[in-house]
Scaffold this motif. Structure first.
Motif, mmCIF file in Angstrom:
data_model
loop_
_atom_site.group_PDB
_atom_site.id
_atom_site.type_symbol
_atom_site.label_atom_id
_atom_site.label_comp_id
_atom_site.label_asym_id
_atom_site.label_seq_id
_atom_site.Cartn_x
_atom_site.Cartn_y
_atom_site.Cartn_z
ATOM 1 N N ASN A 218 -7.613 12.766 12.004
ATOM 2 C CA ASN A 218 -6.741 11.662 11.605
ATOM 3 C C ASN A 218 -5.376 12.148 11.137
ATOM 4 O O ASN A 218 -4.373 11.444 11.314
ATOM 5 C CB ASN A 218 -7.425 10.849 10.508
ATOM 6 N N ALA B 269 -1.973 10.765 12.865
ATOM 7 C CA ALA B 269 -0.849 10.247 12.071
ATOM 8 C C ALA B 269 0.445 10.936 12.472
ATOM 9 O O ALA B 269 1.503 10.299 12.557
ATOM 10 C CB ALA B 269 -1.132 10.450 10.584
ATOM 11 N N ILE C 64 3.708 5.522 7.173
ATOM 12 C CA ILE C 64 2.293 5.721 7.472
ATOM 13 C C ILE C 64 1.983 7.202 7.669
ATOM 14 O O ILE C 64 0.983 7.730 7.160
ATOM 15 C CB ILE C 64 1.881 4.931 8.729
ATOM 16 N N GLY D 11 -0.139 9.007 4.955
ATOM 17 C CA GLY D 11 -1.400 9.335 5.606
ATOM 18 C C GLY D 11 -1.647 10.839 5.566
ATOM 19 O O GLY D 11 -2.771 11.291 5.294
ATOM 20 N N THR E 77 -12.227 7.962 5.449
ATOM 21 C CA THR E 77 -11.074 7.897 6.350
ATOM 22 C C THR E 77 -10.548 6.473 6.474
ATOM 23 O O THR E 77 -9.334 6.234 6.390
ATOM 24 C CB THR E 77 -11.465 8.428 7.742
ATOM 25 N N TRP F 91 -6.787 5.053 5.311
ATOM 26 C CA TRP F 91 -5.884 4.272 6.170
ATOM 27 C C TRP F 91 -5.578 2.907 5.550
ATOM 28 O O TRP F 91 -4.438 2.436 5.605
ATOM 29 C CB TRP F 91 -6.510 4.064 7.550
ATOM 30 N N PHE G 18 -1.893 1.746 4.434
ATOM 31 C CA PHE G 18 -1.325 0.534 5.037
ATOM 32 C C PHE G 18 -0.830 -0.422 3.957
ATOM 33 O O PHE G 18 0.284 -0.968 4.051
ATOM 34 C CB PHE G 18 -2.370 -0.142 5.917
#
Length: 323
Positions: free
Chosen positions: A55, A59, A96, A100, A135, A139, A143
């Motif tokens: 992830n 990102a 993000i 992230g 995870t 996120w 967000f």
């Protein structure tokens, strides 16, 4: 002593940021492409952390694909030609990616901490399902943290073709409050967590003589790369971003200082450094996997200089007891 407010000289920005963005686009695309391949090839070997690494890579790629539009924007002397909606989307993608990255690096740090300081208590208890749930939570929180940025204007009435990374002048005081909150939640709290985790890890490794030397080296590698990321990419960005917002509020009220221009330059450098995290993050994929690191040593010919080191089938370095 105050001076008359003058318009900002964007010459430095128009030269510095496009250069950084092009560099990050090339290195980031290659590095994260390699990262995706390495995660795929070594999915079973790097444990539950692989979900966070995957992830982190996604990102980075999300943001990297927006860089050509930003290069165009600054190359055209801050003239945005892709529409106001897409402007907000591009700035949202940066947010993000930034938070992230911080979130998943924090997760990797916590997993390292649990594996070293509390190995018996958590061994076998943290599954891929737990990692997947964490995870999704990361996120979701990122967000929520970045969502308010979409509701701030990205240009002034006299600069309708601009695409600010913050907001217009008349909303700057509200944006400063949001920016400080985002800094505390998205950067400050993860920083404290990582400092606590690696502080305890360092204490454990130093006080337990039976700790494997190779384990110490693996942890040291990760500590070094995370220190590099936070020192170069994240700290300057958050410090100078908020400081620059304060100077913009002051100038909006007609109060200016000569050193305000220096803060603006520092803020632009901070923006460029924050972007570099997408090019530095691939080092996490490399240094998190002993087998990949060993392959790099072999390609560089360094393996022949260290004949006392071999590699186990699980991807861990082992000492060769037969010389």
């Amino acid at each position: 002593m105050t001076v008359n407010c003058t318009s900002v000289n964007f010459a430095f920005t128009h030269q510095f940021l496009p250069t950084v963005y092009v560099t990050v686009f090339i290195l980031g695309l290659l590095g994260n492409g390699f990262g995706l391949k390495s995660v795929y090839d070594n999915w079973q070997k790097i444990g539950n952390v692989n979900i966070f690494v995957l992830n982190l890579c996604l990102a980075d790629i999300l943001y990297i694909f927006t860089l050509p539009f930003l290069v165009t924007y600054y190359a055209l002397d801050s003239r945005w030609i892709f529409g106001s909606v897409f402007c907000k989307i591009v700035r949202f993608c940066f947010c993000i990616n930034l938070y992230g990255s911080i979130g998943f690096l924090t997760c990797i740090s916590v997993y390292r901490y649990l594996g070293i300081v509390h190995p018996l208590r958590f061994k076998g208890r943290i599954t891929e399902r737990h990692s997947a749930i964490i995870t999704l939570l990361v996120w979701f929180l990122v967000f929520l943290q970045c969502l308010p940025d979409l509701f701030f204007e990205k240009n002034n009435a006299d600069q309708v073709k601009s695409c600010f990374d913050t907001t217009s002048d008349h909303l700057i005081e509200k944006y400063l409050k949001y920016s400080i909150g985002r800094t505390v939640v998205g950067f400050g709290i993860p920083l404290v967590i990582m400092l606590c985790c690696y502080g305890h890890v360092a204490f454990t490794l130093l006080t337990k003589k039976e700790t494997d030397v190779i384990l110490k080296l693996r942890c040291l590698r990760l500590v070094v790369i995370l220190t590099l990321l936070f020192s170069i990419c994240f700290i300057p960005y958050h410090v100078f971003r908020n400081y620059n917002l304060v100077t913009r509020i002051s100038k909006y009220k007609g109060i200016c200082q000569k050193w305000y221009s220096n803060i603006y330059i520092a803020n632009q450098i901070g923006n460029g450094l924050a972007c570099l995290n997408s090019a530095i993050n691939p080092l996490v994929y490399l240094f998190n996997n002993d087998e990949l690191l060993m392959k790099c040593f072999m390609r560089c010919g360094r393996v022949y200089q260290t004949p006392s080191v071999s590699m186990s089938p699980t991807g861990q370095f082992l000492r060769n007891t037969t010389a």
